[in-house]
Design a protein around this motif. Structure first.
Motif, PDB file in Angstrom:
ATOM      1  N   LEU A 266       0.829  -1.201   0.000  1.00 22.69           N
ATOM      2  CA  LEU A 266       0.000   0.000   0.000  1.00 22.69           C
ATOM      3  C   LEU A 266       0.868   1.258   0.000  1.00 22.69           C
ATOM      4  CD1 LEU A 266      -2.693  -1.111   2.607  1.00 22.69           C
ATOM      5  CD2 LEU A 266      -2.972  -0.974   0.121  1.00 22.69           C
ATOM      6  N   THR A 267       1.956   1.234   0.750  1.00 23.29           N
ATOM      7  CA  THR A 267       2.844   2.389   0.846  1.00 23.29           C
ATOM      8  C   THR A 267       3.445   2.742  -0.514  1.00 23.29           C
ATOM      9  OG1 THR A 267       3.383   1.851   3.143  1.00 23.29           O
ATOM     10  CG2 THR A 267       4.921   3.298   1.959  1.00 23.29           C
ATOM     11  N   HIS A 268       3.767   1.725  -1.304  1.00 16.41           N
ATOM     12  CA  HIS A 268       4.439   1.951  -2.586  1.00 16.41           C
ATOM     13  C   HIS A 268       3.488   1.878  -3.776  1.00 16.41           C
ATOM     14  CE1 HIS A 268       8.441   1.929  -0.801  1.00 16.41           C
ATOM     15  NE2 HIS A 268       8.082   0.878  -0.093  1.00 16.41           N
ATOM     16  N   SER A 269       2.192   1.697  -3.524  1.00 14.86           N
ATOM     17  CA  SER A 269       1.256   1.470  -4.622  1.00 14.86           C
ATOM     18  C   SER A 269       1.186   2.659  -5.580  1.00 14.86           C
ATOM     19  CB  SER A 269      -0.136   1.145  -4.083  1.00 14.86           C
ATOM     20  OG  SER A 269      -0.645   2.203  -3.278  1.00 14.86           O
ATOM     21  N   ALA A 270       1.223   3.880  -5.054  1.00 18.35           N
ATOM     22  CA  ALA A 270       1.136   5.058  -5.931  1.00 18.35           C
ATOM     23  C   ALA A 270       2.357   5.144  -6.843  1.00 18.35           C
ATOM     24  CB  ALA A 270       0.998   6.326  -5.094  1.00 18.35           C
ATOM     25  N   GLU A 271       3.549   4.941  -6.285  1.00 22.00           N
ATOM     26  CA  GLU A 271       4.748   5.024  -7.118  1.00 22.00           C
ATOM     27  C   GLU A 271       4.822   3.856  -8.096  1.00 22.00           C
ATOM     28  OE1 GLU A 271       8.544   3.647  -4.738  1.00 22.00           O
ATOM     29  OE2 GLU A 271       7.147   4.636  -3.343  1.00 22.00           O
ATOM     30  N   ASN A 272       4.234   2.713  -7.720  1.00 25.78           N
ATOM     31  CA  ASN A 272       4.186   1.595  -8.659  1.00 25.78           C
ATOM     32  C   ASN A 272       3.371   1.960  -9.898  1.00 25.78           C
ATOM     33  OD1 ASN A 272       5.706   0.005  -6.965  1.00 25.78           O
ATOM     34  ND2 ASN A 272       3.943  -1.075  -6.096  1.00 25.78           N
ATOM     35  N   LEU A 273       2.227   2.612  -9.686  1.00 25.13           N
ATOM     36  CA  LEU A 273       1.402   3.034 -10.818  1.00 25.13           C
ATOM     37  C   LEU A 273       2.124   4.087 -11.658  1.00 25.13           C
ATOM     38  CD1 LEU A 273      -2.128   3.218  -9.136  1.00 25.13           C
ATOM     39  CD2 LEU A 273      -1.289   1.491 -10.745  1.00 25.13           C
ATOM     40  N   GLU A 274       2.839   4.985 -11.014  1.00 29.52           N
ATOM     41  CA  GLU A 274       3.629   5.974 -11.752  1.00 29.52           C
ATOM     42  C   GLU A 274       4.700   5.271 -12.595  1.00 29.52           C
ATOM     43  OE1 GLU A 274       3.135   9.169 -11.884  1.00 29.52           O
ATOM     44  OE2 GLU A 274       1.971   9.731 -10.100  1.00 29.52           O
ATOM     45  N   TRP A 275       5.308   4.235 -12.022  1.00 30.00           N
ATOM     46  CA  TRP A 275       6.345   3.464 -12.729  1.00 30.00           C
ATOM     47  C   TRP A 275       5.767   2.816 -13.980  1.00 30.00           C
ATOM     48  CZ3 TRP A 275       7.242  -1.682 -14.023  1.00 30.00           C
ATOM     49  CH2 TRP A 275       8.564  -2.034 -14.318  1.00 30.00           C
ATOM     50  N   ILE A 276       4.564   2.271 -13.851  1.00 33.20           N
ATOM     51  CA  ILE A 276       3.919   1.629 -14.999  1.00 33.20           C
ATOM     52  C   ILE A 276       3.625   2.649 -16.094  1.00 33.20           C
ATOM     53  CG2 ILE A 276       1.803   0.487 -15.769  1.00 33.20           C
ATOM     54  CD1 ILE A 276       1.735  -0.903 -13.018  1.00 33.20           C
ATOM     55  N   GLU A 277       3.026   3.767 -15.720  1.00 32.63           N
ATOM     56  CA  GLU A 277       2.640   4.756 -16.727  1.00 32.63           C
ATOM     57  C   GLU A 277       3.856   5.341 -17.433  1.00 32.63           C
ATOM     58  OE1 GLU A 277      -0.853   7.828 -16.853  1.00 32.63           O
ATOM     59  OE2 GLU A 277       0.861   8.777 -15.889  1.00 32.63           O
ATOM     60  N   ALA A 278       4.962   5.479 -16.717  1.00 31.13           N
ATOM     61  CA  ALA A 278       6.168   6.030 -17.327  1.00 31.13           C
ATOM     62  C   ALA A 278       6.717   5.132 -18.425  1.00 31.13           C
ATOM     63  CB  ALA A 278       7.239   6.263 -16.258  1.00 31.13           C
ATOM     64  N   ARG A 279       6.262   3.888 -18.477  1.00 29.59           N
ATOM     65  CA  ARG A 279       6.746   2.933 -19.469  1.00 29.59           C
ATOM     66  C   ARG A 279       5.731   2.655 -20.572  1.00 29.59           C
ATOM     67  NH1 ARG A 279       9.179   3.207 -15.134  1.00 29.59           N
ATOM     68  NH2 ARG A 279      11.380   2.645 -14.917  1.00 29.59           N
ATOM     69  N   GLY A 280       4.719   3.487 -20.684  1.00 29.95           N
ATOM     70  CA  GLY A 280       3.845   3.400 -21.841  1.00 29.95           C
ATOM     71  C   GLY A 280       2.371   3.220 -21.572  1.00 29.95           C
ATOM     72  N   PRO A 281       1.974   2.229 -20.772  1.00 28.21           N
ATOM     73  CA  PRO A 281       0.537   2.026 -20.548  1.00 28.21           C
ATOM     74  C   PRO A 281      -0.089   3.239 -19.845  1.00 28.21           C
ATOM     75  CG  PRO A 281       1.777   0.079 -19.898  1.00 28.21           C
ATOM     76  CD  PRO A 281       2.784   1.166 -20.146  1.00 28.21           C
ATOM     77  N   THR A 282      -1.342   3.489 -20.141  1.00 27.17           N
ATOM     78  CA  THR A 282      -2.051   4.576 -19.477  1.00 27.17           C
ATOM     79  C   THR A 282      -2.737   4.059 -18.218  1.00 27.17           C
ATOM     80  OG1 THR A 282      -4.010   4.143 -20.835  1.00 27.17           O
ATOM     81  CG2 THR A 282      -2.461   5.815 -21.617  1.00 27.17           C
ATOM     82  N   ILE A 283      -2.894   4.943 -17.245  1.00 28.41           N
ATOM     83  CA  ILE A 283      -3.592   4.611 -15.995  1.00 28.41           C
ATOM     84  C   ILE A 283      -4.871   5.432 -15.954  1.00 28.41           C
ATOM     85  CG2 ILE A 283      -3.483   4.565 -13.484  1.00 28.41           C
ATOM     86  CD1 ILE A 283      -1.471   2.711 -14.782  1.00 28.41           C
ATOM     87  N   GLU A 284      -5.970   4.769 -15.650  1.00 31.61           N
ATOM     88  CA  GLU A 284      -7.253   5.438 -15.537  1.00 31.61           C
ATOM     89  C   GLU A 284      -7.853   5.105 -14.176  1.00 31.61           C
ATOM     90  OE1 GLU A 284      -9.473   3.830 -18.744  1.00 31.61           O
ATOM     91  OE2 GLU A 284      -8.128   4.594 -20.295  1.00 31.61           O
ATOM     92  N   GLY A 285      -8.692   5.983 -13.683  1.00 34.97           N
ATOM     93  CA  GLY A 285      -9.331   5.686 -12.408  1.00 34.97           C
ATOM     94  C   GLY A 285      -9.321   6.894 -11.495  1.00 34.97           C
TER      95      GLY A 285
END
Length: 252
Positions: A119-138
């Protein structure tokens, strides 16, 4: 009490893993190539591992027994995030402390240290994913994850694997099943594999092997041998129909 695992809702006939023993002949194995890292499986975990290794400068071979990589990412596509910028943009106020306090209501189990770290790192994990191409929605309010929306959608690209891996060099081999580890002097130094199209067999060497095949809960008896605390939990399956625990014999 519920345990959520990335597996399949169905149990297709003939998918029970076949027991395989580590191969340690005491003789040198001829490798088709030798790399820093082998990753088995192209779901979210395997793809993230492969990308991380390649970004660090490692040479990487990825094995996928399906005829296309990335099905686990296509069929999953949801991720829990706490105190994210997507929540803030939607006017949602959230915190790790709030999610931890609600965890037992959400899942039926008190948040362990591992959950708290996630939970502590969940936000930065999503940022990590988006920085590599996929979009994040929600966040998606229609999916229950506590008192505030916390479930984010990982875009809906038709083929997320090439999107996620476009910036790194990976040797991705599809329709190839890893059958057993190569073990020399007690150390895993590679994998044996079989091409499911041609029937060819071979071996690839590596300094590290990552097993990310998923579906391990398919064989509850084998899982419960190492995690008896999970024996009395109900199981909810999701994601890839091909995740049938095929990596368990390798791990044994």
């Amino acid at each position: 009490m519920w345990l959520l695992l990335a597996c399949s809702e169905e149990d297709p006939a003939g998918t029970d893993p076949v027991d395989t023993a580590p191969v340690d002949t005491g003789e040198a194995v001829v490798f088709d190539t030798e790399v820093d890292v082998i990753v088995v499986g192209t779901g979210p975990a395997g793809t993230a591992a492969a990308v991380t290794a390649a970004e660090a400068g490692a040479t990487v071979v990825v094995f996928e027994r399906d005829d296309e990589p990335g099905w686990g990412m296509r069929l999953g596509g949801l991720a829990l995030g706490v105190d994210t910028r997507w929540q803030a943009d939607a006017g949602v106020s959230d915190s790790v402390e709030g999610a931890v306090a609600e965890w037992a209501d959400i899942t039926g189990a008190v948040a362990s240290q591992g959950v708290i770290d996630f939970l502590t790192h969940s936000a930065e994990n999503l940022e990590w994913i988006e920085a590599r191409g996929p979009t994040i929605e929600g966040p998606l309010a229609e999916i229950d994850a506590g008192s505030v929306p916390r479930i984010h959608s990982l875009g809906h690209e038709d083929d997320p694997y090439p999107t996620f891996t476009a910036h790194v060099t990976l040797d991705t081999r599809v329709s190839v099943e890893v059958t057993a580890p190569v073990v020399v002097d007690g150390e895993v130094v590679g994998v044996h594999w079989r091409d499911l199209v041609t029937g060819d067999e071979g071996a690839t060497g590596a300094r590290a092997v990552v097993i990310a095949t998923g579906g391990f809960v398919r064989n509850r008896d084998r899982v419960n041998e190492v995690r008896p605390d999970l024996a009395d939990r109900d199981v909810v399956y999701e994601a890839n129909l091909g995740s049938d625990g095929g990596g368990l014999p390798f791990l044994d």
